[in-house]
Scaffold this motif. Structure first.
Motif, PDB file in Angstrom:
ATOM      1  N   GLU A   1      -2.248  -6.819  -5.334  1.00 17.64           N
ATOM      2  CA  GLU A   1      -2.047  -7.180  -3.987  1.00 17.64           C
ATOM      3  C   GLU A   1      -2.117  -8.572  -3.873  1.00 17.64           C
ATOM      4  OE1 GLU A   1      -3.743  -2.940  -2.231  1.00 17.64           O
ATOM      5  OE2 GLU A   1      -4.869  -4.834  -1.977  1.00 17.64           O
TER       6      GLU A   1
ATOM      7  N   GLN B   1       1.012  -1.329   0.040  1.00 19.72           N
ATOM      8  CA  GLN B   1       0.038  -0.122   0.065  1.00 19.72           C
ATOM      9  C   GLN B   1       0.931   1.406  -0.113  1.00 19.72           C
ATOM     10  OE1 GLN B   1      -3.460   0.115   0.334  1.00 19.72           O
ATOM     11  NE2 GLN B   1      -3.151  -2.036  -0.156  1.00 19.72           N
TER      12      GLN B   1
ATOM     13  N   ALA C   1      -5.547   2.244   5.555  1.00 20.94           N
ATOM     14  CA  ALA C   1      -5.226   1.077   5.059  1.00 20.94           C
ATOM     15  C   ALA C   1      -4.660   0.266   6.201  1.00 20.94           C
ATOM     16  CB  ALA C   1      -4.674   0.728   3.705  1.00 20.94           C
TER      17      ALA C   1
END
Length: 331
Positions: free
Chosen positions: A122, A98, A181
């Motif tokens: 991801e 991230q 996040a």
């Protein structure tokens, strides 16, 4: 008397009946929790509210079930009841990805990145990294558990340090995006990503259940498994692939939430009272989902979303982890 050639058949020959009553009881608790989550506090535009709750409920079920299943599988391969895939650096890798994306693309570029592409990036990166790490650690027959744990912790510290360095070089707006996040959130789950994760879980859970007999043999140890005719090394690689896929997909979907798997697996062993994976796998999957659904229901309906579910689960799971470690040391 000669042992049957099929290892799973050999184990079933001497194994006691499955305690299915505990599985049905856990399933009933999960069903009641789902009903409570969907119905409590309904008012206003009921159809619209039910649709939003259904998406969130599906995310809770997929993430909880996936992490619970992955933890049971990983603990069997590692022959250790206190290890989870998250301890080996999944959360740190997710945070690093991230941070790197925000630092490289900027706030606008990160926000304009398609959610499906971001989810696949991801998930893919975490699966590749996990496969490389697990393959390296288990190349030595998976006997050195201390080395496995220390390697995961060191890699996690390294990735967190690199992420922290990049965060210090960011401007406040970019850091705010990364900060959002850092904790798992079920409030803004993308439906396309949820469908992909649900499809993956729907494929992996039957595969894991079909491997229950082999997992029972693997739990006896590598030497005994080889003596019963099981290709242990090949089975380990297959199980680790399932673990990597489940953990990476769940983390990419909602964010890091490690210790729910440890809670689910420990409760599954305690409530079922068996080591048979035909019971442990569905029990851990349902318990992981039940923990998230019940916790989210309490926070949304009782506390008015004044607390973070992920923080509380990490706190409780951390206490359980320390208890299991100290209990093992003191024995």
């Amino acid at each position: 008397k000669a042992m049957p050639a099929d290892a799973a058949a050999a184990l079933r020959h001497v194994a006691p009946p499955l305690p299915l009553r505990a599985v049905w009881g856990i399933g009933a608790v999960l069903a009641l929790a789902c009903v409570a989550f969907m119905t409590l506090g309904l008012s206003g535009r009921i159809g619209f509210i039910l649709e939003l709750r259904a998406v969130k409920l599906a995310a809770l079920l997929v993430v909880g079930g996936g992490i619970g299943t992955a933890t049971v599988l990983f603990q069997t391969v590692a022959a250790n009841r206190i290890l989870t895939p998250g301890i080996l650096g999944f959360d740190a890798l997710f945070l690093f990805i991230q941070t790197a994306l925000v630092k490289t693309l900027g706030c606008i570029g990160f926000a304009s990145l398609a959610t499906g592409a971001k989810f696949l990036i991801e998930t893919g990166v975490m699966m590749v990294a996990a496969a490389a790490l697990f393959g390296l650690l288990f190349r030595s027959r998976g006997s050195d558990l201390s080395r496995m744990l220390l390697t995961g912790v060191i890699i996690g510290v390294l990735l967190r340090s690199l992420a922290g360095l990049m965060q210090r070089l960011m401007d406040p707006s970019e850091f705010a995006v990364v900060q959002s996040a850092m904790f798992a959130s079920f409030n803004s789950v993308d439906r396309t990503n949820l469908a992909i994760a649900a499809a993956l879980f729907a494929v992996i859970l039957p595969l894991a259940q079909a491997m229950a007999g082999r997992l029972d043999v693997m739990a006896l140890g590598r030497r005994n498994a080889l003596g019963l005719g099981l290709d242990h090394d090949r089975a380990v690689l297959g199980v680790l692939a399932l673990v990597a896929a489940l953990t990476a997909c769940a983390t990419a979907l909602v964010g890091p939430i490690s210790f729910v798997g440890l809670l689910a697996a420990s409760l599954a062993h305690r409530l079922t009272g068996t080591h048979r994976h035909a019971v442990l796998i569905p029990a851990a999957a349902m318990l992981g989902a039940a923990i998230l659904v019940i916790g989210q229901t309490v926070f949304e309906r009782v506390l008015g979303q004044q607390s973070s579910l992920a923080v509380i689960i990490e706190f409780g799971g951390g206490l359980l982890f320390l208890t299991l470690v100290l209990k093992g040391v003191l024995k």
